[in-house]
Design a protein around this motif. Structure first.
Motif, PDB file in Angstrom:
ATOM      1  N   THR A  88       0.915  -1.071  -0.008  1.00 24.14           N
ATOM      2  CA  THR A  88      -0.136   0.051  -0.034  1.00 24.14           C
ATOM      3  C   THR A  88       0.901   1.310  -0.031  1.00 24.14           C
ATOM      4  OG1 THR A  88      -1.918  -0.967   1.287  1.00 24.14           O
ATOM      5  CG2 THR A  88      -1.796   1.327   0.989  1.00 24.14           C
ATOM      6  N   ALA A  89       1.935   1.103   0.994  1.00 27.37           N
ATOM      7  CA  ALA A  89       2.819   2.417   0.938  1.00 27.37           C
ATOM      8  C   ALA A  89       3.467   2.650  -0.667  1.00 27.37           C
ATOM      9  CB  ALA A  89       3.959   2.188   2.012  1.00 27.37           C
ATOM     10  N   VAL A  90       3.944   1.745  -0.991  1.00 21.63           N
ATOM     11  CA  VAL A  90       4.896   1.934  -2.333  1.00 21.63           C
ATOM     12  C   VAL A  90       4.049   2.600  -3.464  1.00 21.63           C
ATOM     13  CG1 VAL A  90       6.323   0.776  -3.876  1.00 21.63           C
ATOM     14  CG2 VAL A  90       6.731   0.398  -1.664  1.00 21.63           C
ATOM     15  N   PRO A  91       3.053   1.885  -3.897  1.00 22.86           N
ATOM     16  CA  PRO A  91       2.190   2.622  -4.822  1.00 22.86           C
ATOM     17  C   PRO A  91       1.698   3.948  -4.280  1.00 22.86           C
ATOM     18  CG  PRO A  91       0.970   0.725  -4.178  1.00 22.86           C
ATOM     19  CD  PRO A  91       2.453   0.596  -3.419  1.00 22.86           C
ATOM     20  N   TYR A  92       1.098   4.126  -3.334  1.00 25.08           N
ATOM     21  CA  TYR A  92       0.527   5.301  -2.719  1.00 25.08           C
ATOM     22  C   TYR A  92       1.765   6.389  -2.674  1.00 25.08           C
ATOM     23  CZ  TYR A  92      -1.637   8.600   0.489  1.00 25.08           C
ATOM     24  OH  TYR A  92      -2.194   9.764   1.137  1.00 25.08           O
ATOM     25  N   SER A  93       2.950   6.324  -2.352  1.00 22.91           N
ATOM     26  CA  SER A  93       4.022   6.983  -2.389  1.00 22.91           C
ATOM     27  C   SER A  93       4.445   7.415  -3.800  1.00 22.91           C
ATOM     28  CB  SER A  93       5.159   6.400  -1.524  1.00 22.91           C
ATOM     29  OG  SER A  93       6.302   7.258  -1.961  1.00 22.91           O
ATOM     30  N   CYS A 146       4.311  12.226   8.671  1.00 20.83           N
ATOM     31  CA  CYS A 146       3.241  11.646   9.369  1.00 20.83           C
ATOM     32  C   CYS A 146       1.958  11.129   8.590  1.00 20.83           C
ATOM     33  CB  CYS A 146       3.076  12.000  10.591  1.00 20.83           C
ATOM     34  SG  CYS A 146       4.410  12.160  11.688  1.00 20.83           S
ATOM     35  N   MET A 147       1.348  11.901   8.090  1.00 22.24           N
ATOM     36  CA  MET A 147       0.228  11.946   7.261  1.00 22.24           C
ATOM     37  C   MET A 147       0.339  10.748   5.934  1.00 22.24           C
ATOM     38  SD  MET A 147      -1.284  15.631   6.823  1.00 22.24           S
ATOM     39  CE  MET A 147      -1.214  16.788   7.818  1.00 22.24           C
ATOM     40  N   GLY A 148       1.492  10.723   5.617  1.00 21.48           N
ATOM     41  CA  GLY A 148       1.865   9.817   4.315  1.00 21.48           C
ATOM     42  C   GLY A 148       2.160   8.641   5.055  1.00 21.48           C
ATOM     43  N   ALA A 149       2.610   8.417   6.271  1.00 25.12           N
ATOM     44  CA  ALA A 149       3.026   7.208   6.945  1.00 25.12           C
ATOM     45  C   ALA A 149       1.584   6.342   7.163  1.00 25.12           C
ATOM     46  CB  ALA A 149       3.859   7.304   7.894  1.00 25.12           C
ATOM     47  N   ILE A 150       0.580   7.134   7.616  1.00 25.53           N
ATOM     48  CA  ILE A 150      -0.395   6.531   8.381  1.00 25.53           C
ATOM     49  C   ILE A 150      -1.445   5.645   7.115  1.00 25.53           C
ATOM     50  CG2 ILE A 150      -2.839   7.498   9.127  1.00 25.53           C
ATOM     51  CD1 ILE A 150      -1.681   9.462  10.688  1.00 25.53           C
ATOM     52  N   PHE A 151      -1.591   6.096   5.843  1.00 25.95           N
ATOM     53  CA  PHE A 151      -2.330   5.486   4.971  1.00 25.95           C
ATOM     54  C   PHE A 151      -1.896   3.870   4.960  1.00 25.95           C
ATOM     55  CE2 PHE A 151      -3.935   3.830   1.171  1.00 25.95           C
ATOM     56  CZ  PHE A 151      -5.231   4.419   0.814  1.00 25.95           C
ATOM     57  N   PRO A 152      -0.816   3.555   4.532  1.00 23.77           N
ATOM     58  CA  PRO A 152      -0.307   2.166   4.464  1.00 23.77           C
ATOM     59  C   PRO A 152      -0.626   1.555   5.693  1.00 23.77           C
ATOM     60  CG  PRO A 152       1.472   3.490   4.410  1.00 23.77           C
ATOM     61  CD  PRO A 152       0.613   4.580   4.307  1.00 23.77           C
ATOM     62  N   LEU A 153      -0.353   2.268   7.002  1.00 21.70           N
ATOM     63  CA  LEU A 153      -0.626   1.480   8.373  1.00 21.70           C
ATOM     64  C   LEU A 153      -1.982   1.036   8.496  1.00 21.70           C
ATOM     65  CD1 LEU A 153       1.074   0.906  11.181  1.00 21.70           C
ATOM     66  CD2 LEU A 153       0.439   3.097  11.899  1.00 21.70           C
ATOM     67  N   VAL A 154      -2.632   1.976   8.273  1.00 22.26           N
ATOM     68  CA  VAL A 154      -4.269   1.804   8.379  1.00 22.26           C
ATOM     69  C   VAL A 154      -4.670   0.601   7.283  1.00 22.26           C
ATOM     70  CG1 VAL A 154      -6.405   2.832   8.126  1.00 22.26           C
ATOM     71  CG2 VAL A 154      -4.923   4.154   9.356  1.00 22.26           C
ATOM     72  N   GLY A 155      -4.011   0.562   6.134  1.00 23.24           N
ATOM     73  CA  GLY A 155      -4.402  -0.356   5.182  1.00 23.24           C
ATOM     74  C   GLY A 155      -3.947  -1.722   5.767  1.00 23.24           C
ATOM     75  N   ARG A 156      -2.821  -1.805   6.559  1.00 24.61           N
ATOM     76  CA  ARG A 156      -2.390  -2.971   7.302  1.00 24.61           C
ATOM     77  C   ARG A 156      -3.282  -3.389   8.404  1.00 24.61           C
ATOM     78  NH1 ARG A 156       2.355  -4.543  11.411  1.00 24.61           N
ATOM     79  NH2 ARG A 156       1.409  -6.575  11.898  1.00 24.61           N
ATOM     80  N   ILE A 157      -3.631  -2.544   9.079  1.00 27.14           N
ATOM     81  CA  ILE A 157      -4.454  -2.850  10.430  1.00 27.14           C
ATOM     82  C   ILE A 157      -6.000  -3.168   9.893  1.00 27.14           C
ATOM     83  CG2 ILE A 157      -5.696  -1.887  12.295  1.00 27.14           C
ATOM     84  CD1 ILE A 157      -3.358   0.273  12.528  1.00 27.14           C
ATOM     85  N   TYR A 158      -6.414  -2.647   8.800  1.00 30.05           N
ATOM     86  CA  TYR A 158      -7.813  -2.863   8.359  1.00 30.05           C
ATOM     87  C   TYR A 158      -8.107  -4.067   7.554  1.00 30.05           C
ATOM     88  CZ  TYR A 158     -12.584  -1.448   6.908  1.00 30.05           C
ATOM     89  OH  TYR A 158     -13.984  -1.323   6.668  1.00 30.05           O
ATOM     90  N   THR A 159      -6.982  -4.492   6.800  1.00 26.30           N
ATOM     91  CA  THR A 159      -6.998  -5.488   5.791  1.00 26.30           C
ATOM     92  C   THR A 159      -6.724  -6.806   6.588  1.00 26.30           C
ATOM     93  OG1 THR A 159      -6.390  -4.309   4.061  1.00 26.30           O
ATOM     94  CG2 THR A 159      -6.338  -6.705   3.945  1.00 26.30           C
TER      95      THR A 159
END
Length: 887
Positions: free
Chosen positions: A170-175, A371-384
């Motif tokens: 999630t982090a890599v393509p989002y970034s 920090c905003m950029g770091a949160i998106f993949p983190l939430v993706g990992r938690i929620y999936t």
């Protein structure tokens, strides 16, 4: 099955080649670039249709983001059921590219529908939410933005299916996509719109998307997702806990999105006071915000799947965003002074200075946005929890985060700024981040003592910091060091807390921060500023000459008895007040910012209480939007808006705007335009004048040499000029006589002394420069680069124009029997000014031609020739006045 199970992680990458992901990510970078280009172009096109009010801009932004949210929701679910995510991705890009190539036609149709359905202006217009704007924006944007919103969950589904590393993929393509957006922002804002033009920019972006889609389809069309196994059934209690946590996570992420866009809105207002409101300034601000988000995501990517307590990390990141944003308020007061120091050192190196402005913005934004950029993949990992639903899960979190962002953009612009102010808005938004952190830490799985300590520390931190936060320094923040010429000594005095002026009005309006100051001897000087930039000034109640003649000249020049007038740009009201001395029946006055209307009341003495006149109908809305939607025609139209380098205002200096001025003025009517003659080179001046002259067959230029050197450009469909008899009669009308005497104009020859250049000469002087158009807004891009040149160079431009003039006599009709006397009186008037000596000589020579025995003319001719032979003309000493705008 859990996404971290060993069995699922053994599944190899689709297609068998992990390195192929780099090419996919390269394509995603390109479509991030095109996506931001689309956003900037479409917003520009819709603003041209609806106007540049904050309501119109926010309406477009909200509908754009709503489409992104909807796309992530729909395609996240669709891709989980599709065997080949990359075919879906290819299809999205091809459809998106096709639509974008067609989008100029779509937006043109939207504009025509809006103008056809626009409300009547009979009762006065006040800008606000318009359902028609929302519906038309929605219809124009819903298809492409839905497609754009679907790309991230589709790619995450493809990339994560093989390894099970949802956070990383999630982090890599989002970034990558976000950093592509940064490139698109810089490319579009600095280059494409200026060099390629609006339509060619969107055509190029559309072609890139179609090419990317075709390449993905032909290269990867046969590749399917890695197989995923069914989830292992779990106990109801575990599902209940998981459902409860998911709800908290998704709500927290939505509120986090709200805070992020709220920050962006608030920070943009702060930095518009520091670095200005040009297209370059806004590009720098947006790019800085996106760089932080993209960098934060890629930096966090290697760690996100290894974290044992991801919810705790979510809480920590929210706490850092809120804490740093709160503490950064302490630096706000220093930003204008830092900018001033940097301007003194680097302003002559434009591109380097832009990079330094980026660093200045980053000093406030970079840590929170990382920090905003770091949160998106983190939430993706938690929620999936399962790879079979990864597309849906990523789509859901994107949807709720974007939905929160929509409300954040609205709240920042329409609630926080106008009702509690920028600084208090940052404090409230930071409090939201800290509350999110406190809620999340309770579900982090950490010890109860740590949770209590963490929550207590957040509360104590917020209370202590807010107690010591310095007040928002209204005077300092609105000094406008980025544009107003201020001496270093004065800056040091201001920095030390000593102000030469007193702030008597301050309003954080929806569109701008507006202030009014009093200063000088006995506080006789009144001035108003918009976002720090000085717009108008009056000394001891006297109206400024430039803004007065902008109102007087077109009315004195009208061949008949004008009945109605349109004034675009109220400003201080001085121009309107000048016009009201003439016997018109009605005035439609358009002003974008309500706070400017309030500020104009401080100029009652200078504008003769212009808004108190019962003939005035005030419209608080965008001037261009009003002009295009208005159905009646006017005898007189005056466009007295501020500089064409300001984003939004620049739309009122294009060929299309001038063309509509021509459409809305009657056949025998007169149009008057204010145009700057400071911080502009002859090249840009010629482009602006040529754009106006391309619409009106008859043009002349007027000015006041001892005031600000601002130009009053007159345009008409029929030849215009003064009838000497009528001019003298009109000047005897008591209100007109009184109004003109306030700016030291006491007779017809002093009016004629305002003449600079006529129709034939101005066209010869201009040559054939390019036009400033909606499609290619040249002045919006070139003038900001000239902001730090010497404003007094306008004197040289005026002298260059005067040297070019062949027909020195203003356009005026004089009876044959009075012509010789007219030339003598005009020559005497010109002879009072050093810069007009050569023109005075020509006029006396004309008088001598008509009356060869005129001994007085011969004396003047001999005297002037001797003076010109023995005197080297030099421009007047540079004055200390600040060029001002906004009649």
């Amino acid at each position: 099955m859990s996404i971290n199970s060993p069995r699922e992680q053994r599944i190899g990458p689709p297609g068998g080649a992990a390195g192929s992901n780099y090419l996919i990510l390269g394509f995603f970078f390109l479509t991030g670039l095109t996506g931001l280009a689309y956003e900037l172009v479409w917003i520009r096109l819709l603003i041209l249709a609806f106007g540049s009010t904050q309501f119109a801009v926010t309406t477009v932004l909200v509908t754009f983001m709503a489409g992104l949210a909807l796309g992530s929701f729909i395609f996240g679910r669709f891709v989980d059921k599709h065997h080949s995510p990359l075919k879906v991705y290819a299809g999205i890009e091809i459809l998106l590219g096709i639509y974008c190539i067609l989008s100029p036609l779509v937006f043109s149709l939207v504009r025509e529908i809006y103008l056809f359905t626009s409300p009547s202006t009979a009762a006065g217009v006040h800008a606000g939410f318009e359902a028609s704007q929302f519906m038309l924006s929605f219809l124009a944007l819903i298809v492409p933005t839905t497609l754009m919103g679907g790309t991230l969950p589709v790619l995450v589904k493809y990339l994560a299916s093989a390894s099970g590393r949802v956070g990383f993929h999630t982090a890599v393509p989002y970034s990558v996509n976000t950093l592509g957006a940064v490139t698109g922002c810089l490319f579009t804002g600095f280059f494409a719109l200026y060099v390629l033009g609006v339509k060619m920019t969107v055509y190029t972006a559309g072609a890139i998307d179609i090419l990317v889609g075709a390449l993905v389809y032909f290269i990867y069309g046969s590749i399917k997702s890695a197989p995923t196994l069914r989830a292992v059934p779990r106990a109801e209690s575990a599902l209940s806990r998981e459902s409860s946590l998911n709800l908290i996570i998704i709500i927290s992420f939505a509120v986090s999105g709200f805070a992020s866009l709220s920050y962006e809105t608030l920070w943009t207002r702060v930095f518009s006071l520091v670095i200005g409101s040009s297209i370059y300034a806004f590009t720098v601000m947006l790019a800085t915000f996106l760089v932080g988000i993209g960098a934060g995501s890629i930096l966090f990517a290697p760690l996100v799947d290894r974290m044992k307590k991801p919810v705790a990390w979510f809480a920590v990141l929210e706490a850092v965003i809120g804490g740093v944003s709160l503490v950064s308020i302490f630096a706000y007061r220093e930003l204008p002074f830092i900018f001033f120091s940097l301007k003194e050192s680097f302003s002559e190196q434009f591109w380097l200075f832009l990079f330094i402005q980026f660093l200045l913005c980053a000093a406030i934004m970079i840590i929170p946005t990382l920090c905003m950029g770091a949160i998106f993949p983190l939430v993706g990992r938690i929620y999936t929890k399962n790879l079979s639903t990864v597309g849906r899960n990523i789509g859901d979190i994107y949807f709720f985060n974007t939905a929160g962002s929509i409300f954040g953009a609205f709240a920042g612009g329409f609630i926080l700024i106008p009702y509690i102010g920028v600084q208090n808005g940052v404090i409230i938004t930071a409090a939201l981040n800290l509350v999110i952190a406190a809620v999340l830490i309770r579900r982090s799985g950490l010890s109860p003592s740590f949770k209590k300590g963490f929550t207590g520390a957040l509360g104590a931190f917020f209370i202590i910091v807010t107690i010591f936060i310095p007040p928002w320094e209204k005077m300092v923040m609105t000094m406008g060091f980025y544009v107003n010429p201020v001496e270093g000594k004065a800056v040091e005095e201001i920095k030390g807390g000593t102000h030469r002026d007193r702030l008597v009005y301050y309003k954080e309006g929806v569109n701008a921060i507006v202030t009014v100051r009093k200063g000088g001897e006995n506080e006789g000087t009144v001035s108003y500023q918009a976002n720090g930039k000085q717009e108008a000034r009056s000394v001891n109640g006297a109206p400024s000459v430039a803004w007065s003649i902008l109102g007087h000249i077109p009315l004195l020049m009208h061949p008949g008895e004008p009945k109605n007038a349109l004034v675009i740009g109220l400003g201080s009201g001085i121009t309107l007040g000048a016009m009201q001395s003439h016997p018109l029946d009605s005035f439609d006055v358009v002003e974008l910012e309500p706070a400017v209307v309030e500020a104009s009341r401080f100029f009652k003495e200078a504008n003769n209480d212009a808004l108190g006149d019962k003939r005035v109908k005030l419209h608080v809305t965008d001037g261009r939007s009003f002009l295009f939607s208005e159905r009646q025609k006017y005898d007189i139209i005056v466009s007295g808006v501020s500089d064409p380098w300001i984003t939004g205002v620049s739309n009122l200096f294009t060929y299309e705007y001038f063309e509509e001025l021509g459409n809305k003025v009657k056949d025998d009517g007169v149009v008057a335009l204010w145009f700057q003659n400071y911080r502009i080179t002859p090249k840009e001046l010629k482009i602006g004048l040529n754009t106006f002259a391309s619409v009106f067959p008859h043009v002349s230029v007027w000015f006041h040499y001892t005031d600000t050197l601002d130009l009053v450009v007159i345009g008409s469909k029929k030849p215009h000029g003064f009838d000497m008899k009528r001019l003298s009669e009109r000047l005897e009308h008591p209100p007109v006589k009184t109004a003109l005497s306030r700016v030291n104009i006491h007779g017809p020859y002093e009016v004629l002394d305002l003449f600079l250049i006529g129709n034939d000469d101005i066209r010869s002087y201009m040559g054939s420069p390019r036009l400033n158009t909606d499609e290619r807004p040249i002045l919006e891009f070139t003038l900001p680069r000239l902001l730090y040149m010497d404003p007094a160079l306008g004197i040289k431009t005026v002298e260059e124009i005067i040297a070019h003039v062949k027909d020195v006599v203003p356009p005026v009709k004089v009876a044959d029997k009075d012509r010789a006397a007219f030339y003598m009186d005009l020559g005497k008037t010109f002879n009072r000014s050093d810069f007009r000596l050569a023109q005075a000589l020509k006029v006396f020579e004309k008088a001598l031609e008509l009356d060869p025995g005129n001994r007085e003319a011969l004396q003047y001719i001999k005297s002037i020739r001797d003076e010109l032979a023995n005197k080297i003309l030099t421009p007047p000493q540079k004055t200390s006045h600040t060029p001002v705008q906004g009649g």
